[in-house]
Design a protein around this motif. Structure first.
Motif, PDB file in Angstrom:
ATOM      1  N   THR A 122      11.026   1.773  -1.841  1.00 28.64           N
ATOM      2  CA  THR A 122      11.327   2.432  -3.109  1.00 28.64           C
ATOM      3  C   THR A 122      12.811   2.777  -3.191  1.00 28.64           C
ATOM      4  O   THR A 122      13.442   2.627  -4.226  1.00 28.64           O
ATOM      5  N   HIS A 123      13.355   3.253  -2.081  1.00 36.84           N
ATOM      6  CA  HIS A 123      14.758   3.659  -2.009  1.00 36.84           C
ATOM      7  C   HIS A 123      15.412   2.960  -0.816  1.00 36.84           C
ATOM      8  O   HIS A 123      14.863   2.961   0.280  1.00 36.84           O
ATOM      9  N   ILE A 124      16.576   2.394  -1.046  1.00 38.35           N
ATOM     10  CA  ILE A 124      17.344   1.736   0.008  1.00 38.35           C
ATOM     11  C   ILE A 124      18.708   2.398   0.047  1.00 38.35           C
ATOM     12  O   ILE A 124      19.400   2.465  -0.972  1.00 38.35           O
ATOM     13  N   VAL A 125      19.075   2.922   1.221  1.00 40.82           N
ATOM     14  CA  VAL A 125      20.340   3.653   1.340  1.00 40.82           C
ATOM     15  C   VAL A 125      21.126   3.169   2.552  1.00 40.82           C
ATOM     16  O   VAL A 125      20.564   2.666   3.515  1.00 40.82           O
ATOM     17  N   ASN A 126      22.436   3.340   2.471  1.00 41.00           N
ATOM     18  CA  ASN A 126      23.320   3.030   3.587  1.00 41.00           C
ATOM     19  C   ASN A 126      23.269   4.204   4.551  1.00 41.00           C
ATOM     20  O   ASN A 126      23.598   5.330   4.180  1.00 41.00           O
ATOM     21  N   GLY A 127      22.864   3.969   5.777  1.00 41.63           N
ATOM     22  CA  GLY A 127      22.680   5.040   6.745  1.00 41.63           C
ATOM     23  C   GLY A 127      23.943   5.533   7.410  1.00 41.63           C
ATOM     24  O   GLY A 127      23.934   6.599   8.030  1.00 41.63           O
ATOM     25  N   ILE A 128      25.040   4.815   7.304  1.00 41.53           N
ATOM     26  CA  ILE A 128      26.264   5.193   8.004  1.00 41.53           C
ATOM     27  C   ILE A 128      26.792   6.539   7.539  1.00 41.53           C
ATOM     28  O   ILE A 128      27.090   7.400   8.324  1.00 41.53           O
ATOM     29  N   ASP A 129      26.908   6.723   6.262  1.00 41.04           N
ATOM     30  CA  ASP A 129      27.476   7.975   5.767  1.00 41.04           C
ATOM     31  C   ASP A 129      26.448   8.817   5.014  1.00 41.04           C
ATOM     32  O   ASP A 129      26.791   9.595   4.137  1.00 41.04           O
ATOM     33  N   MET A 130      25.181   8.665   5.376  1.00 48.44           N
ATOM     34  CA  MET A 130      24.115   9.356   4.671  1.00 48.44           C
ATOM     35  C   MET A 130      24.045  10.819   5.094  1.00 48.44           C
ATOM     36  O   MET A 130      24.216  11.151   6.257  1.00 48.44           O
ATOM     37  N   SER A 131      23.810  11.669   4.109  1.00 50.17           N
ATOM     38  CA  SER A 131      23.559  13.085   4.346  1.00 50.17           C
ATOM     39  C   SER A 131      22.327  13.454   3.525  1.00 50.17           C
ATOM     40  O   SER A 131      21.893  12.678   2.657  1.00 50.17           O
ATOM     41  N   PHE A 176      10.431  -7.168   4.154  1.00 47.71           N
ATOM     42  CA  PHE A 176       9.535  -6.024   3.988  1.00 47.71           C
ATOM     43  C   PHE A 176      10.339  -4.755   3.714  1.00 47.71           C
ATOM     44  O   PHE A 176      10.004  -3.976   2.821  1.00 47.71           O
ATOM     45  N   TYR A 177      11.399  -4.544   4.482  1.00 49.81           N
ATOM     46  CA  TYR A 177      12.227  -3.352   4.305  1.00 49.81           C
ATOM     47  C   TYR A 177      12.817  -3.294   2.900  1.00 49.81           C
ATOM     48  O   TYR A 177      12.939  -2.227   2.309  1.00 49.81           O
ATOM     49  N   LYS A 190      15.141  -8.983  14.989  1.00 49.33           N
ATOM     50  CA  LYS A 190      14.021  -8.222  14.424  1.00 49.33           C
ATOM     51  C   LYS A 190      14.314  -7.801  12.981  1.00 49.33           C
ATOM     52  O   LYS A 190      13.428  -7.848  12.134  1.00 49.33           O
ATOM     53  N   LEU A 191      15.551  -7.385  12.715  1.00 52.32           N
ATOM     54  CA  LEU A 191      15.915  -7.030  11.344  1.00 52.32           C
ATOM     55  C   LEU A 191      15.763  -8.233  10.416  1.00 52.32           C
ATOM     56  O   LEU A 191      15.251  -8.101   9.295  1.00 52.32           O
ATOM     57  N   TRP A 219       0.826  -1.196   0.000  1.00 52.80           N
ATOM     58  CA  TRP A 219       0.000   0.000   0.000  1.00 52.80           C
ATOM     59  C   TRP A 219       0.867   1.256   0.000  1.00 52.80           C
ATOM     60  O   TRP A 219       0.610   2.190  -0.757  1.00 52.80           O
ATOM     61  N   MET A 220       1.886   1.278   0.837  1.00 57.64           N
ATOM     62  CA  MET A 220       2.755   2.452   0.905  1.00 57.64           C
ATOM     63  C   MET A 220       3.466   2.677  -0.426  1.00 57.64           C
ATOM     64  O   MET A 220       3.580   3.810  -0.889  1.00 57.64           O
ATOM     65  N   GLY A 221       3.948   1.621  -1.046  1.00 60.92           N
ATOM     66  CA  GLY A 221       4.625   1.740  -2.324  1.00 60.92           C
ATOM     67  C   GLY A 221       3.698   2.217  -3.427  1.00 60.92           C
ATOM     68  O   GLY A 221       4.113   2.966  -4.317  1.00 60.92           O
ATOM     69  N   ALA A 222       2.448   1.797  -3.360  1.00 63.83           N
ATOM     70  CA  ALA A 222       1.474   2.209  -4.367  1.00 63.83           C
ATOM     71  C   ALA A 222       1.004   3.644  -4.160  1.00 63.83           C
ATOM     72  O   ALA A 222       0.521   4.283  -5.091  1.00 63.83           O
ATOM     73  N   ASN A 223       1.135   4.152  -2.962  1.00 61.02           N
ATOM     74  CA  ASN A 223       0.611   5.475  -2.631  1.00 61.02           C
ATOM     75  C   ASN A 223       1.682   6.506  -2.300  1.00 61.02           C
ATOM     76  O   ASN A 223       1.366   7.607  -1.841  1.00 61.02           O
ATOM     77  N   GLY A 224       2.920   6.163  -2.489  1.00 64.15           N
ATOM     78  CA  GLY A 224       3.992   7.105  -2.206  1.00 64.15           C
ATOM     79  C   GLY A 224       5.342   6.426  -2.360  1.00 64.15           C
ATOM     80  O   GLY A 224       5.445   5.358  -2.938  1.00 64.15           O
ATOM     81  N   GLN A 225       6.342   7.055  -1.810  1.00 65.40           N
ATOM     82  CA  GLN A 225       7.685   6.499  -1.856  1.00 65.40           C
ATOM     83  C   GLN A 225       8.100   6.088  -0.445  1.00 65.40           C
ATOM     84  O   GLN A 225       7.737   6.749   0.522  1.00 65.40           O
ATOM     85  N   THR A 226       8.846   5.012  -0.359  1.00 64.34           N
ATOM     86  CA  THR A 226       9.322   4.537   0.932  1.00 64.34           C
ATOM     87  C   THR A 226      10.847   4.524   0.946  1.00 64.34           C
ATOM     88  O   THR A 226      11.486   4.437  -0.096  1.00 64.34           O
ATOM     89  N   LEU A 227      11.396   4.604   2.131  1.00 62.63           N
ATOM     90  CA  LEU A 227      12.843   4.690   2.297  1.00 62.63           C
ATOM     91  C   LEU A 227      13.281   3.729   3.397  1.00 62.63           C
ATOM     92  O   LEU A 227      12.734   3.733   4.493  1.00 62.63           O
ATOM     93  N   TYR A 228      14.269   2.912   3.079  1.00 61.95           N
ATOM     94  CA  TYR A 228      14.885   2.020   4.065  1.00 61.95           C
ATOM     95  C   TYR A 228      16.304   2.510   4.266  1.00 61.95           C
ATOM     96  O   TYR A 228      17.125   2.476   3.359  1.00 61.95           O
ATOM     97  N   ILE A 229      16.594   2.993   5.455  1.00 57.15           N
ATOM     98  CA  ILE A 229      17.940   3.445   5.800  1.00 57.15           C
ATOM     99  C   ILE A 229      18.620   2.287   6.509  1.00 57.15           C
ATOM    100  O   ILE A 229      18.335   2.009   7.668  1.00 57.15           O
ATOM    101  N   LYS A 230      19.483   1.586   5.797  1.00 53.79           N
ATOM    102  CA  LYS A 230      20.135   0.386   6.330  1.00 53.79           C
ATOM    103  C   LYS A 230      21.234   0.759   7.320  1.00 53.79           C
ATOM    104  O   LYS A 230      22.090   1.590   7.028  1.00 53.79           O
TER     105      LYS A 230
END
Length: 85
Positions: free
Chosen positions: A61-70, A56-57, A49-50, A3-14
């Protein structure tokens, strides 16, 4: 996620379980599931848990590495993802 993907963009910060544990440790009193966990026990709980939630994560829509994210890197990643579609 469907539902979220169909109605917007989602972000997984790994992030690794250890990094998540370090970040969550400061505010864990407001998180009942982890309130009584410490050290390796907290890291193990987060890893479990991960593993349960990863499928699901990974549908984000977008999957990014959270360590060096800006903000700039995140914006560039989202733009690149959109340009490739």
């Amino acid at each position: 996620m469907e539902w979220m993907g169909a109605n917007g963009q989602t972000l997984y910060i790994k992030l690794s379980p250890k990094t998540l544990a370090e970040r969550l440790d400061k505010g864990k009193t407001t998180r009942p599931l982890i309130a009584g966990l410490h050290g390796d026990e907290l890291v193990a709980f987060i890893a479990e848990k991960l593993a349960e939630r990863e499928s699901f994560y990974e549908q984000a829509t977008h999957i990014v590495n959270g360590i060096d994210m800006s903000v700039e890197k995140l914006a560039a990643t989202i733009k690149a993802d959109q340009d490739s579609k």
